[in-house]
Design an enzyme around this catalytic site. Structure first.
Site, PDB file in Angstrom:
ATOM      1  N   HIS A 118       0.829  -1.208   0.000  1.00 56.67           N
ATOM      2  CA  HIS A 118       0.000   0.000   0.000  1.00 56.67           C
ATOM      3  C   HIS A 118       0.864   1.259   0.000  1.00 56.67           C
ATOM      4  O   HIS A 118       2.095   1.177   0.127  1.00 56.67           O
ATOM      5  CB  HIS A 118      -0.963  -0.009   1.179  1.00 56.67           C
ATOM      6  N   LYS A 524     -13.549   4.611   6.810  1.00 55.62           N
ATOM      7  CA  LYS A 524     -13.371   6.026   6.437  1.00 55.62           C
ATOM      8  C   LYS A 524     -14.733   6.696   6.244  1.00 55.62           C
ATOM      9  O   LYS A 524     -14.922   7.859   6.603  1.00 55.62           O
ATOM     10  CB  LYS A 524     -12.545   6.121   5.159  1.00 55.62           C
TER      11      LYS A 524
END
Length: 853
Positions: A118, A524
């Site tokens: 990532h 999120k």
């Protein structure tokens, strides 16, 4: 640990400014005094920032290594001394199964770990290799340990390895490519998982066989080189290269194992089962490799199995060289290995361990090493369908889109790409088709659709695949990432299932449907409390739908390492899944720095794999406890409160500017870390990936995504009559709630009000006054609620973990205060020379807090 720190100090004094160590210790004393008694905030000299950042980063790196090895040593001692078995160990599993009459599974228990990288992966592979060498020197189980060497030899070898570490640049000059990341993934597979996973599964097989439960089937998948969602560097050529490197690696890894077998299977004819049949087998293969057969016959005239192994090794080499005499598929290789066993002895229990292990390795790794997932965003597939169906497709209703797609699937047209985007998409499907023929269907078997909002997003992939290869059959997996998608997941699958072409497709996949649950984006979007609950609920609802339609449902848990992305102990997460899913195929991501923490050293890899697989068996063997309708309604209410609180903060006017001010997100985005960009298209809230969102909040020790909103929900729950006793009772009997509360406690311990307060100096007074009091109040609510529920401070029930986290906090503080001063200076001067030093502080803080991305 003290030895490693002392050796680091010796090295730094000799290699760099001799005063650096004394200056660093003096600065650390100021940090420690500030933590213990408050007073003035430490303000390190920015002129010494680079050296201080490197020094404290390496201290934390060595501390992590020492703690990991110490933890593994404690587990191993408890494993051997006959005391209470370690949590999550094979011994504990055997003891639990002895006490419980578990029902046989009925089918293999399927699990997969999925390797990913990532945008916040910061550690170079070269650094990891040095840490691996240090770990091997310290770990008696490694085979190269200096534990039993003379003291002077121990010190010399450890010091010189630390010297090599210190002399190695810790930062990349250029951003790593996807192919660099592919090689790092192969590094973990080759040096750790290839040996540790089959060894563990063979031991686990014995436990399961003793209790007649069935078989466990675990293997390794990967996203590295296949995940192209918002990642322009992942091209069809990169995917093709990745698949080729996977096969080259696994074929090379099998070669020395055949050498071992050749040295093991040394029996003469008189001891073999069906020796004449063995001789006929040798004669048959000798026609393909006559020269090699002659050499082997002369070398081993009375040992036919050694001749057989030698010919198999030659055939495997032919496979590697793309010689038509080689094995076409892994199952042919496995048949030959199994035939070796049958010639050796009619009873498989008497086969040599090396042979059993090789069979297990072929089952796990085949000729593909790790099955590569392909992922792409749904909007890219729409562009591809427009190539096939025309521009009017964009404006059609969902019902009409489904009709068009059904026609395209049944009668695939020629695909003429209209843009570079769709040309690349078509080439990707061509690579998939070719790879499945060349490397076997397990090389690529899954295609994931990001932001799958409608059933048409699934059928679009089927239509595009058929346009390239009418015989192409893949598991097409929706990735449900937002709160709306989680609540709508059943509708998506059901609408697709109504289409005959989709049912025919599922029939070709044995009516297996996988769903990926996106922890990162859902957290999120909604905050950790609500996202966790909605993911739990979505699984239950999807399982009910699957049972009604005769579909076998598997779940892919896209968990990050960070607590704000579904992180926390993997074994707890598995045990906390709904009981309805206990026999469902399970996949879980292993991301970023989690890979090095778990799989860099053999002893750590064994323990990590043990915890995961044992938890999987425990979950499958336990009918579990499901919440009643009243509890579900209560949790729904708490989830609504939590998401409302969370969204009122993150969507408030000015919060984006506050986020940019009090975190290093802008500076981080300019660094040469992972190959993947930190945002999809634009640098804004909607396009910012969840990984850097979480990483940035972890850097400043606020950790908002991991806990914000939960305080309001739990405070409300406790304010109700019998609220405390209700939560405590549920925690005892409901693994899901226990795991959630444990992770909230861990999030509080890893975040830090004192350090977070210091970061407020980076924001304007207006932004600070608007948001910081809200954040402090929510943290206070959560702290009080968790203390009431647990009857003590966070993690009071896990003193070792709490001590480890609390003890390392001051080490991280030193880097935090240094980072604050660097951010102030960089933002005032925009001096590019400061960016690499900021990068060093970010890496050090990530190392200190662990599980931050």
């Amino acid at each position: 640990m003290n030895l490693l720190w002392s050796l680091l100090d010796d090295v730094v004094r000799g290699e760099d400014n001799p005063h650096l160590v004394d200056d660093a210790h003096g600065y650390f004393d100021e940090v420690l005094q500030h933590r213990e008694s408050g007073g003035f905030q430490p303000k390190p000299d920015v002129r010494e920032a680079e050296a201080l950042a490197r020094y404290f980063t390496e201290r934390l790196r060595l501390q992590n290594l020492a703690e990991d090895l110490a933890r593994a040593k404690v587990v191993e001692m408890r494993r051997k001394d006959g005391s209470e078995p370690p949590r999550g160990s094979l011994n504990q599993l055997a003891k639990l199964l002895d006490q419980r009459q578990a029902e046989p599974f009925g089918r293999p228990l399927v699990g997969r770990m999925v390797l990913t990288f990532h945008p916040t992966e910061s550690t170079r592979r070269t650094i990891l290799q040095h840490i691996r060498k240090l770990g091997q020197l310290l770990d008696p189980a490694s085979g190269v340990s200096v534990a039993h060497a003379q003291h002077d030899t121990q010190i010399f070898r450890l010091r010189e390895e630390i010297r090599a570490l210190w002399r190695t640049p810790s930062r990349r000059q250029d951003r790593p490519t996807v192919l660099d990341e592919v090689e790092l993934g192969i590094f973990y597979l080759e040096h750790s998982l290839f040996s540790m996973l089959p060894d563990l599964l063979l031991e686990l097989d014995q436990v399961l066989a003793r209790h007649r439960l069935g078989r466990i089937d675990w293997a390794v998948d990967s996203w590295i080189g296949g995940d192209r969602d918002g990642h322009p560097q992942v091209t069809a050529q990169v995917t093709e290269h990745t698949l080729r490197r996977h096969q080259e690696t696994i074929l090379r890894l099998y070669q020395p194992l055949l050498d071992d077998l050749e040295r093991t299977l040394t029996a003469s004819d008189r001891y073999l089962e069906k020796s004449e049949q063995c001789r006929r087998w040798i004669a048959l293969l000798a026609e393909e490799f006559p020269d090699v057969a002659d050499v082997l016959a002369r070398r081993y005239p009375m040992e036919p199995l050694r001749q057989m192994v030698g010919l198999m090794r030659e055939r495997l080499a032919a496979t590697l060289n793309h010689d038509p005499r080689g094995y076409r598929q892994a199952h042919q290789f496995r048949q030959d290995v199994e035939q070796l066993g049958r010639f050796w002895d009619a009873d498989p229990d008497r086969w040599p361990y090396e042979l059993k292990r090789l069979l297990r390795q072929i089952d796990i790794f085949g000729f593909h090493l790790a099955s590569l997932d392909i992922r792409q965003h749904s909007r890219v597939h729409i562009e591809g369908v427009v190539d096939l169906a025309g521009e009017e497709y964009r404006t059609l209703s969902e019902r009409d889109k489904m009709k068009v797609l059904a026609q395209l699937i049944e009668h695939p047209p020629a695909w003429i790409p209209s843009s570079s985007v769709t040309a690349e998409l078509k080439e990707t499907f061509q690579v998939i088709s070719q790879a499945r023929r060349q490397y076997g269907p397990r090389a690529v078997s899954r295609y994931l659709v990001s932001m799958a909002h409608h059933a048409s997003d699934l059928l679009a992939v089927l239509a595009l695949g058929r346009a390239v290869d009418p015989e192409l059959s893949l598991d097409i997996i929706p990735l449900v990432e937002t709160l709306d998608d989680l609540e709508n997941a059943v509708v998506i699958l059901d609408q697709a299932f109504q289409e005959p072409v989709w049912r025919q497709h599922l029939q070709s996949r044995q009516f297996y449907q996988e769903v990926m649950l996106g922890y990162s984006d859902s957290t999120k979007d909604a905050g950790t409390f609500t996202a966790s609950w909605k993911i739990y609920q979505a699984q239950n609802q999807l399982m009910l739908w699957a049972e009604q339609h005769g579909v076998t449902l598997g779940f892919f848990h896209g968990r990050g390492g960070a607590l704000g992305r579904g992180g926390g102990p993997t074994s707890y997460a598995i045990l906390g899944q709904p009981p309805k899913t206990r026999l469902s195929p399970l996949r879980m991501t292993q991301q970023g720095e989690v890979l090095s923490q778990k799989f860099l050293l053999p002893s750590l890899a064994w323990r990590s794999l043990e915890l995961m697989t044992v938890a999987h068996v425990q979950h499958a063997a336990d009918p579990g406890w499901e919440p009643d309708a009243d509890t579900v309604g209560w949790m729904d209410h708490l989830g609504d409160l939590a998401v409302k609180t969370y969204r009122e903060l993150v969507h408030a006017p000015g919060f984006w500017e506050y986020f940019l001010a009090v975190t290093p997100i802008r500076e981080m985005s300019a660094l040469n870390w992972g190959s993947r960009p930190s945002w999809r298209e634009q640098f804004c809230w909607d396009d910012l990936r969840a990984i850097p969102w979480v990483f940035a909040w972890t850097q400043n020790r606020m950790g908002i995504p991991a806990w914000y909103g939960a305080g309001t929900a739990l405070d409300q729950a406790l304010s109700q009559p019998e609220g405390l006793s209700r939560i405590q009772m549920l925690r005892r009997q409901w693994p899901f709630l226990n795991t959630m509360l444990h992770n909230l406690e861990l999030a509080l311990v890893k975040s830090d009000d004192m350090v977070a307060e210091a970061y407020q100096s980076l924001a304007t007074p207006e932004l600070k006054d608007r948001f910081w009091p809200l954040i402090q109040e929510e943290r206070r609510r959560l702290t009080n609620a968790l203390q009431a529920i647990s009857g003590g401070p966070p993690l009071s029930g896990q003193p070792r973990l709490k001590t480890a986290v609390t003890w390392r906090n001051p080490q991280v503080d030193a880097l935090n205060y240094l980072q604050i001063e660097l951010l102030k200076t960089y933002r005032a001067t925009e001096d590019p020379k400061l960016l690499p030093i900021l990068s060093q502080t970010m890496e050090g803080i990530a190392l200190g807090l662990r599980n931050t991305g």
